[in-house]
Design a protein around this motif. Sequence first.
Motif, PDB file in Angstrom:
ATOM      1  N   VAL A 187      54.139  81.574   1.056  1.00  0.00           N
ATOM      2  CA  VAL A 187      52.829  81.105   0.611  1.00  0.00           C
ATOM      3  C   VAL A 187      53.039  80.232  -0.613  1.00  0.00           C
ATOM      4  CG1 VAL A 187      50.595  81.802  -0.353  1.00  0.00           C
ATOM      5  CG2 VAL A 187      51.697  83.212   1.392  1.00  0.00           C
ATOM      6  N   GLY A 188      52.362  79.106  -0.655  1.00  0.00           N
ATOM      7  CA  GLY A 188      52.440  78.263  -1.842  1.00  0.00           C
ATOM      8  C   GLY A 188      51.643  76.992  -1.684  1.00  0.00           C
ATOM      9  N   ASP A 189      51.510  76.302  -2.783  1.00  0.00           N
ATOM     10  CA  ASP A 189      50.823  75.018  -2.835  1.00  0.00           C
ATOM     11  C   ASP A 189      51.884  73.929  -2.866  1.00  0.00           C
ATOM     12  OD1 ASP A 189      49.389  72.723  -3.466  1.00  0.00           O
ATOM     13  OD2 ASP A 189      48.286  73.645  -5.116  1.00  0.00           O
ATOM     14  N   LEU A 190      51.984  73.171  -1.817  1.00  0.00           N
ATOM     15  CA  LEU A 190      53.031  72.155  -1.699  1.00  0.00           C
ATOM     16  C   LEU A 190      52.923  71.082  -2.774  1.00  0.00           C
ATOM     17  CD1 LEU A 190      55.479  71.494   0.022  1.00  0.00           C
ATOM     18  CD2 LEU A 190      54.012  70.068   1.426  1.00  0.00           C
ATOM     19  N   GLN A 191      51.759  70.947  -3.365  1.00  0.00           N
ATOM     20  CA  GLN A 191      51.576  69.948  -4.417  1.00  0.00           C
ATOM     21  C   GLN A 191      52.396  70.284  -5.652  1.00  0.00           C
ATOM     22  OE1 GLN A 191      47.025  68.884  -3.160  1.00  0.00           O
ATOM     23  NE2 GLN A 191      47.312  70.164  -4.888  1.00  0.00           N
ATOM     24  N   MET A 199      48.497  68.768  11.389  1.00  0.00           N
ATOM     25  CA  MET A 199      47.192  68.798  10.738  1.00  0.00           C
ATOM     26  C   MET A 199      47.209  69.577   9.420  1.00  0.00           C
ATOM     27  SD  MET A 199      45.584  67.134  13.084  1.00  0.00           S
ATOM     28  CE  MET A 199      45.515  66.842  14.831  1.00  0.00           C
ATOM     29  N   GLY A 200      48.370  69.751   8.806  1.00  0.00           N
ATOM     30  CA  GLY A 200      48.448  70.533   7.583  1.00  0.00           C
ATOM     31  C   GLY A 200      48.477  69.710   6.311  1.00  0.00           C
ATOM     32  N   THR A 201      48.715  68.421   6.417  1.00  0.00           N
ATOM     33  CA  THR A 201      48.828  67.602   5.210  1.00  0.00           C
ATOM     34  C   THR A 201      47.519  66.926   4.822  1.00  0.00           C
ATOM     35  OG1 THR A 201      49.555  65.709   6.511  1.00  0.00           O
ATOM     36  CG2 THR A 201      51.283  67.115   5.595  1.00  0.00           C
ATOM     37  N   MET A 202      46.517  67.072   5.644  1.00  0.00           N
ATOM     38  CA  MET A 202      45.270  66.337   5.416  1.00  0.00           C
ATOM     39  C   MET A 202      44.387  66.980   4.356  1.00  0.00           C
ATOM     40  SD  MET A 202      44.328  65.493   9.347  1.00  0.00           S
ATOM     41  CE  MET A 202      43.988  67.205   9.627  1.00  0.00           C
ATOM     42  N   PHE A 203      44.737  68.186   3.933  1.00  0.00           N
ATOM     43  CA  PHE A 203      43.855  68.931   3.053  1.00  0.00           C
ATOM     44  C   PHE A 203      44.361  69.013   1.623  1.00  0.00           C
ATOM     45  CE2 PHE A 203      43.429  70.483   7.401  1.00  0.00           C
ATOM     46  CZ  PHE A 203      42.100  70.168   7.609  1.00  0.00           C
ATOM     47  N   PHE A 204      45.383  68.227   1.293  1.00  0.00           N
ATOM     48  CA  PHE A 204      45.879  68.235  -0.074  1.00  0.00           C
ATOM     49  C   PHE A 204      44.855  67.597  -0.990  1.00  0.00           C
ATOM     50  CE2 PHE A 204      50.291  67.603   1.934  1.00  0.00           C
ATOM     51  CZ  PHE A 204      50.520  68.970   1.984  1.00  0.00           C
ATOM     52  N   ALA A 205      44.585  68.244  -2.107  1.00  0.00           N
ATOM     53  CA  ALA A 205      43.721  67.625  -3.111  1.00  0.00           C
ATOM     54  C   ALA A 205      44.437  66.423  -3.721  1.00  0.00           C
ATOM     55  CB  ALA A 205      43.344  68.636  -4.194  1.00  0.00           C
TER      56      ALA A 205
END
Length: 185
Positions: free
Chosen positions: A106-110, A125-131
């Motif tokens: 678990v983690g925030d890739l940012q 479809m996992g990269t579209m939700f980065f702030a």
Amino acid sequence: MSNVAATNEEAAEAWNGVLFDRFVQYRHLVSAGLGAHGEEALRIHPPAPGESALDIGCGFGDTTRQIAELVGPEGSVLGFDVSERFIDLAREEAEADAIANVRFAVGDLQVTEFEQTFDYAFSRMGTMFFANPVPALRNVRRALAPGGRFCMVVWRRKLENEWVRRPEAVVERYLEEPEESEEPT
């Protein structure tokens, strides 16, 4: 893997809350609908047997398990997601299926910097939700070994996606415009 304070807290909260509940409720539809796109991407741009892979925004871990099969027992896959609830479920299902070459985090890739490098990174479809997509994608680049490859599946702009645009247009016909409030004098 070091993980400093999360910067994508809103997404983490949503994916650990109502979005997780809805995706579980409609898993059969979501997995089938998105799965076809991921399967095609993996068919066209698969990881090689024996490679180490990173599955970004792995959700249920279904793509992680697919990648594990493609890299075989000599390879390995890390399923990575901002949602603890998705990771817990993905880990549980992989253990139940006795898939030995996967692990989950678990983690925030940012803000996550991986201690290992990967030969292949994948996201359905996992990269579209980065702030903040720029630091997230920089971290993906840093996580790739020299010559590493990144395969990312995303949808296009809303106007180019009939399945998103049409329902919104239909609903808009039935919504009333909010009345303008008058300022007190």
